[in-house]
Motif scaffolding. Structure first.
Motif, PDB file in Angstrom:
ATOM      1  N   ARG A 533       0.847  -1.211   0.000  1.00  0.00           N
ATOM      2  CA  ARG A 533       0.000   0.000   0.000  1.00  0.00           C
ATOM      3  C   ARG A 533       0.874   1.250   0.000  1.00  0.00           C
ATOM      4  O   ARG A 533       0.607   2.194  -0.733  1.00  0.00           O
ATOM      5  N   ASN A 534       1.902   1.246   0.839  1.00  0.00           N
ATOM      6  CA  ASN A 534       2.824   2.392   0.893  1.00  0.00           C
ATOM      7  C   ASN A 534       3.446   2.632  -0.487  1.00  0.00           C
ATOM      8  O   ASN A 534       3.540   3.769  -0.953  1.00  0.00           O
ATOM      9  N   ALA A 535       3.874   1.508  -1.120  1.00  0.00           N
ATOM     10  CA  ALA A 535       4.501   1.632  -2.442  1.00  0.00           C
ATOM     11  C   ALA A 535       3.504   2.224  -3.439  1.00  0.00           C
ATOM     12  O   ALA A 535       3.832   3.128  -4.203  1.00  0.00           O
ATOM     13  N   TYR A 583       5.402   9.236  12.207  1.00  0.00           N
ATOM     14  CA  TYR A 583       6.137   9.893  11.115  1.00  0.00           C
ATOM     15  C   TYR A 583       5.411   9.610   9.810  1.00  0.00           C
ATOM     16  O   TYR A 583       5.218   8.461   9.426  1.00  0.00           O
ATOM     17  N   SER A 584       5.001  10.667   9.145  1.00  0.00           N
ATOM     18  CA  SER A 584       4.296  10.495   7.860  1.00  0.00           C
ATOM     19  C   SER A 584       4.508  11.726   7.003  1.00  0.00           C
ATOM     20  O   SER A 584       4.586  12.835   7.519  1.00  0.00           O
ATOM     21  N   THR A 585       4.634  11.502   5.704  1.00  0.00           N
ATOM     22  CA  THR A 585       4.722  12.639   4.780  1.00  0.00           C
ATOM     23  C   THR A 585       3.424  12.801   4.020  1.00  0.00           C
ATOM     24  O   THR A 585       3.321  13.630   3.119  1.00  0.00           O
ATOM     25  N   LYS A 586       2.418  11.966   4.366  1.00  0.00           N
ATOM     26  CA  LYS A 586       1.132  12.036   3.646  1.00  0.00           C
ATOM     27  C   LYS A 586       0.178  12.943   4.400  1.00  0.00           C
ATOM     28  O   LYS A 586       0.218  12.998   5.642  1.00  0.00           O
ATOM     29  N   ALA A 587      -0.696  13.605   3.624  1.00  0.00           N
ATOM     30  CA  ALA A 587      -1.631  14.556   4.223  1.00  0.00           C
ATOM     31  C   ALA A 587      -2.521  13.858   5.234  1.00  0.00           C
ATOM     32  O   ALA A 587      -2.789  14.387   6.306  1.00  0.00           O
ATOM     33  N   GLY A 589      -1.862  10.780   6.450  1.00  0.00           N
ATOM     34  CA  GLY A 589      -1.106   9.649   7.014  1.00  0.00           C
ATOM     35  C   GLY A 589      -1.087   9.703   8.532  1.00  0.00           C
ATOM     36  O   GLY A 589      -1.122  10.763   9.141  1.00  0.00           O
ATOM     37  N   MET A 590      -1.047   8.501   9.107  1.00  0.00           N
ATOM     38  CA  MET A 590      -1.033   8.400  10.566  1.00  0.00           C
ATOM     39  C   MET A 590       0.401   8.219  11.056  1.00  0.00           C
ATOM     40  O   MET A 590       0.741   8.528  12.200  1.00  0.00           O
ATOM     41  N   GLY A 591       1.216   7.633  10.133  1.00  0.00           N
ATOM     42  CA  GLY A 591       2.613   7.442  10.487  1.00  0.00           C
ATOM     43  C   GLY A 591       2.850   6.274  11.416  1.00  0.00           C
ATOM     44  O   GLY A 591       3.846   6.228  12.125  1.00  0.00           O
ATOM     45  N   MET A 592       1.922   5.333  11.428  1.00  0.00           N
ATOM     46  CA  MET A 592       2.078   4.189  12.317  1.00  0.00           C
ATOM     47  C   MET A 592       2.351   2.895  11.553  1.00  0.00           C
ATOM     48  O   MET A 592       2.765   1.899  12.148  1.00  0.00           O
ATOM     49  N   GLY A 593       2.092   2.904  10.222  1.00  0.00           N
ATOM     50  CA  GLY A 593       2.166   1.674   9.419  1.00  0.00           C
ATOM     51  C   GLY A 593       3.509   0.975   9.547  1.00  0.00           C
ATOM     52  O   GLY A 593       3.570  -0.198   9.926  1.00  0.00           O
ATOM     53  N   LEU A 594       4.579   1.670   9.254  1.00  0.00           N
ATOM     54  CA  LEU A 594       5.897   1.034   9.263  1.00  0.00           C
ATOM     55  C   LEU A 594       6.308   0.646  10.686  1.00  0.00           C
ATOM     56  O   LEU A 594       6.955  -0.376  10.893  1.00  0.00           O
ATOM     57  N   ALA A 595       5.859   1.462  11.637  1.00  0.00           N
ATOM     58  CA  ALA A 595       6.174   1.142  13.032  1.00  0.00           C
ATOM     59  C   ALA A 595       5.585  -0.211  13.399  1.00  0.00           C
ATOM     60  O   ALA A 595       6.252  -1.062  14.001  1.00  0.00           O
TER      61      ALA A 595
HETATM   62  P1  ADP Z   1       1.823   6.511   6.568  1.00  0.00           P
HETATM   63  O1  ADP Z   1       1.643   5.533   5.505  1.00  0.00           O
HETATM   64  O2  ADP Z   1       0.615   6.738   7.383  1.00  0.00           O
HETATM   65  O3  ADP Z   1       2.449   7.797   6.127  1.00  0.00           O
HETATM   66  P2  ADP Z   1       3.953   4.800   7.322  1.00  0.00           P
HETATM   67  O4  ADP Z   1       4.653   4.554   8.607  1.00  0.00           O
HETATM   68  O5  ADP Z   1       3.418   3.608   6.670  1.00  0.00           O
HETATM   69  O6  ADP Z   1       2.862   5.867   7.609  1.00  0.00           O
HETATM   70  O7  ADP Z   1       4.965   5.496   6.360  1.00  0.00           O
HETATM   71  C1  ADP Z   1       5.782   6.512   6.814  1.00  0.00           C
HETATM   72  C2  ADP Z   1       6.400   7.287   5.697  1.00  0.00           C
HETATM   73  O8  ADP Z   1       7.352   6.512   4.989  1.00  0.00           O
HETATM   74  C3  ADP Z   1       5.424   7.681   4.602  1.00  0.00           C
HETATM   75  O9  ADP Z   1       4.702   8.854   4.954  1.00  0.00           O
HETATM   76  C4  ADP Z   1       6.327   7.910   3.411  1.00  0.00           C
HETATM   77  O10 ADP Z   1       6.864   9.214   3.427  1.00  0.00           O
HETATM   78  C5  ADP Z   1       7.461   6.946   3.676  1.00  0.00           C
HETATM   79  N1  ADP Z   1       7.338   5.784   2.792  1.00  0.00           N
HETATM   80  C6  ADP Z   1       6.861   4.580   3.110  1.00  0.00           C
HETATM   81  N2  ADP Z   1       6.914   3.754   2.076  1.00  0.00           N
HETATM   82  C7  ADP Z   1       7.472   4.436   1.038  1.00  0.00           C
HETATM   83  C8  ADP Z   1       7.796   4.108  -0.310  1.00  0.00           C
HETATM   84  N3  ADP Z   1       7.593   2.919  -0.829  1.00  0.00           N
HETATM   85  N4  ADP Z   1       8.372   5.085  -1.065  1.00  0.00           N
HETATM   86  C9  ADP Z   1       8.603   6.311  -0.557  1.00  0.00           C
HETATM   87  N5  ADP Z   1       8.313   6.672   0.704  1.00  0.00           N
HETATM   88  C10 ADP Z   1       7.752   5.751   1.523  1.00  0.00           C
END
Ligand code: ADP
Length: 641
Positions: A533-535, A583-587, A589-595
């Motif tokens: 999903r992130n990709a 941490y998130s760069t999306k408008a 975004g919650m920033g919890m997914g990768l964590a």
């Molecule tokens: P969210 O998806 O809510 O922003 P995530 O923890 O999943 O939170 O992701 C954190 C940040 O990692 C994203 O906001 C994005 O900036 C960066 N990121 C994650 N996956 C990718 C990717 N495949 N390519 C570029 N940036 C990514």
């Protein structure tokens, strides 16, 4: 070949045979008719002969009467040539039939003769016959006449035209004939009839003897020919080839028709077989909605026999009662030609009561002349697809729900961690302030009491937070052997539609023989879903050619899963930064997914890593050990463990 088939193939012979029978019948009839006519002709001949004989006899009698009258007139007169020649009776007789009138005396000496011997030579060649009458006192009048003339003048013209008349003697010698040159030979072939005419014919003037056995013979001039007339033969000869040609044409036509029939039957059989074996149900309807035709698949779909369906008008027995109004309206629109080209979904009821989801496509039903006579519907049973979609939807919902719960747990866990320190600090500071005040000799109950309650409240807050975190994040992990390839496939199946919609191509590059690992399939699935999903999110920055590749392989004692994309990449950001909570760069975004991903992977004693690819995209990978110590909690509490 079966006798029945042989019979039908030889049917073209029937008209020919019937024609032959007919021709035979006609010929027989013509022949019978000819014989009958001949018989009739013969009877007419006989009666004509008899009447001619009577007429001739009458004529001779008449002449005798005239002669007697002449004799009576001459009685007592002196015989003289002049007196005889001047007698009107003599002249009338000569004009009629007489050749000469001779006056003889008792000794048969010629006293007078009219006309003279020379003038009377006309019929000298043929036989002449005589009539005699006594002339008082002792003379005899002899009239000589030619029997040929008698035959010519003594019978009506129409008889003379119809027959050749001849007088023949006993030796079959022609005495006289109505024709100039009688042909006895030819006569044999023609019907003729003889009547005795002996009495009045006297050969010699001096004796009373009559011609013995003389007879009148009538021979038909134009007899009806024997057998069948030539005209009939000509007609038959013309008719038979014509009928033969007609039969040949008929045979050709019949062969043609037979071939067309066989071809038609074969085609019908093929069509039926195709229609019956088709997975698509077919129904043809006229403009009133009356069912004209349904195939077997349609019958199976609604559980009714063809005979029960064909001819029915709406409402149909397979319409569910609760959707009557909706189906009536849709049916009305379909018949008016307003059915959507891409088809429409409907729900029908099988006769067993089971509901059937169908997709209906309407197209014009056109007859052989090219004009539309109704509508042809192709119907596909989409019940299974619908059920699958429903299952998928529920699964996705469940996943999302689980993900939310996990995330909430993570949030709670992180909050607890974050709040624990301040709360502990508050409690410590409270205790420190109390100690300091006590050391300073301050015994203000109010202040000390307040500080004590502050410590109590901070501890209470810590307990509440811990309890909430415990409540939200408790999930019994399942340790089971799972095939990571299957887990990946299941995850991608769930994402397939979403990716399609967003124009992202999903590529799989799985190593076939990845050994099973001991893991919680649902959690690992969540990790894969999150990374893909992130990709996909990152790929939205790209115009076209969006691609995510998921691969699996064995690397040492680990199974490694890579999720790479051709998006903008990480721009040098490290995994620690990306995995930091919130941490998130999306408008949005919650920033919890990768964590969460990291905590799950680490809970499985694995490692999550991220880097930029050589082509500028991002690569996220995680490795799970092939053999694992069984005793580690998989709760997200270990996130910051
Ligand atoms: P969210 O998806 O809510 O922003 P995530 O923890 O999943 O939170 O992701 C954190 C940040 O990692 C994203 O906001 C994005 O900036 C960066 N990121 C994650 N996956 C990718 C990717 N495949 N390519 C570029 N940036 C990514």
């Amino acid at each position: 070949m079966k006798p029945r088939e042989l019979l039908s193939r030889s049917l073209w012979l029937a008209p020919l045979l019937l024609s032959l029978v007919f021709v035979g019948g006609v010929l027989a009839w013509v022949r019978a008719n000819g014989i009958e006519e001949q018989e009739l002709q013969r009877q007419t001949l006989i009666s004509d002969a008899l009447s001619t004989e009577v007429q001739l006899r009458g004529r001779i009698d008449e002449e005798i009467t005239h002669l007697r009258k002449l004799a009576a007139g001459l009685a007592g007169e002196a015989p003289s040539q002049a007196a005889l020649a001047a007698d009107p009776e003599v002249n009338a007789g000569l004009r009629r039939l007489w050749l000469s009138v001779t006056w003889l005396d008792a000794q048969n000496r010629v006293l007078a003769e009219v006309p003279s011997q020379a003038a009377a030579n006309r019929y000298e060649d043929g036989l002449s016959l005589h009539l005699t009458a006594r002339v008082a006192p002792d003379g005899v009048l002899v009239v000589r006449y030619a029997p040929a003339l008698l035959l010519k003048r003594g019978v009506p013209w129409w008889l003379a035209r119809k027959y050749d008349l001849q007088l023949v003697d006993s030796a079959d010698q022609v005495i006289a004939s109505s024709t100039e040159s009688p042909l006895r030979v030819a006569q044999g072939a023609r019907p003729s009839y003889r009547v005795a005419l002996t009495g009045p014919l006297r050969a010699s003037p001096l004796t009373e003897a009559t011609l013995a056995d003389a007879a009148l013979e009538l021979t038909l001039r134009d007899p009806i020919p024997d057998g069948v007339r030539p005209l009939a033969w000509v007609l038959v000869a013309g008719f038979l080839p014509a009928i033969a040609v007609a039969s040949w044409l008929l045979r050709r036509q019949m062969r043609h028709v037979q071939r067309a029939e066989v071809a038609g039957r074969t085609e019908a059989a093929w069509r039926r077989a195709m229609e019956d074996s088709a997975l698509v149900a077919l129904r043809a309807r006229d403009f009133d909605g009356r069912l004209l035709y349904v195939n077997r698949t349609f019958c199976d779909m609604v559980g009714l026999a063809q005979e029960q369906l064909v001819g029915l008008l709406p409402p149909m027995p397979y319409w569910p009662p609760d959707a009557f109004e909706e189906l009536t309206e849709r049916n009305r629109r379909s018949l008016a030609g307003q059915a959507p080209r891409e088809g429409f979904e409907a729900r029908w009821r099988h006769s067993s009561g089971r509901m059937v989801d169908v997709m209906v496509f309407e197209s014009p039903l056109v007859d052989a002349g090219g004009s539309q006579i109704g509508w042809m519907g192709s119907i596909i049973d989409i019940t299974e697809r619908k059920q699958l979609e429903e299952r998928e939807r529920r699964q996705v919902e469940t996943l999302a729900h689980n993900a939310r719960l996990t995330m909430l747990g993570e949030v709670a866990s992180t909050l607890a961690h974050e709040l624990n320190q301040p709360l502990t600090a508050i409690a410590s500071y409270g205790a420190g302030v109390t100690n300091s005040l006590t050391k300073l000799g301050v015994h203000d109950e109010l202040v000390l009491g307040a500080l004590q309650r502050l410590g109590q409240q901070a501890a209470h807050a810590g307990r509440i937070v811990a309890r909430i975190r415990e409540f939200l994040t408790r999930r019994e992990p399942r340790h089971e052997r799972c095939d990571l390839n299957e887990v990946i496939s299941a995850a991608l199946d769930l994402l397939k539609r979403d990716c399609q919609r967003r124009g992202v191509a999903l590529e799989l590059s799985l190593t076939a023989a990845v050994p099973a690992v001991l893991a919680d399939a649902v959690l690992i699935e969540q990790v894969v879903i999150n990374l893909v999903r992130n990709a996909a999110d990152a790929l939205q920055a790209r115009e076209a050619g969006r691609r995510v590749t998921v691969s699996s392989r064995v690397a040492g004692d680990f199974v490694r899963i890579d999720v790479s994309d051709n998006g903008p990449g990480l721009g040098g950001r490290r995994i620690e930064q990306l995995c930091a909570p919130f941490y998130s760069t999306k408008a949005d975004g919650m920033g919890m997914g990768l964590a969460i991903c990291r905590s799950i992977v680490e809970a499985h004693q694995g490692v999550l890593d991220a880097s930029d690819t050589s082509t500028g995209g991002a690569l996220f990978s995680f490795s799970l050990p092939l053999t694992r110590e069984p005793s580690r909690d998989l709760t997200p509490e270990t996130v910051h463990g």
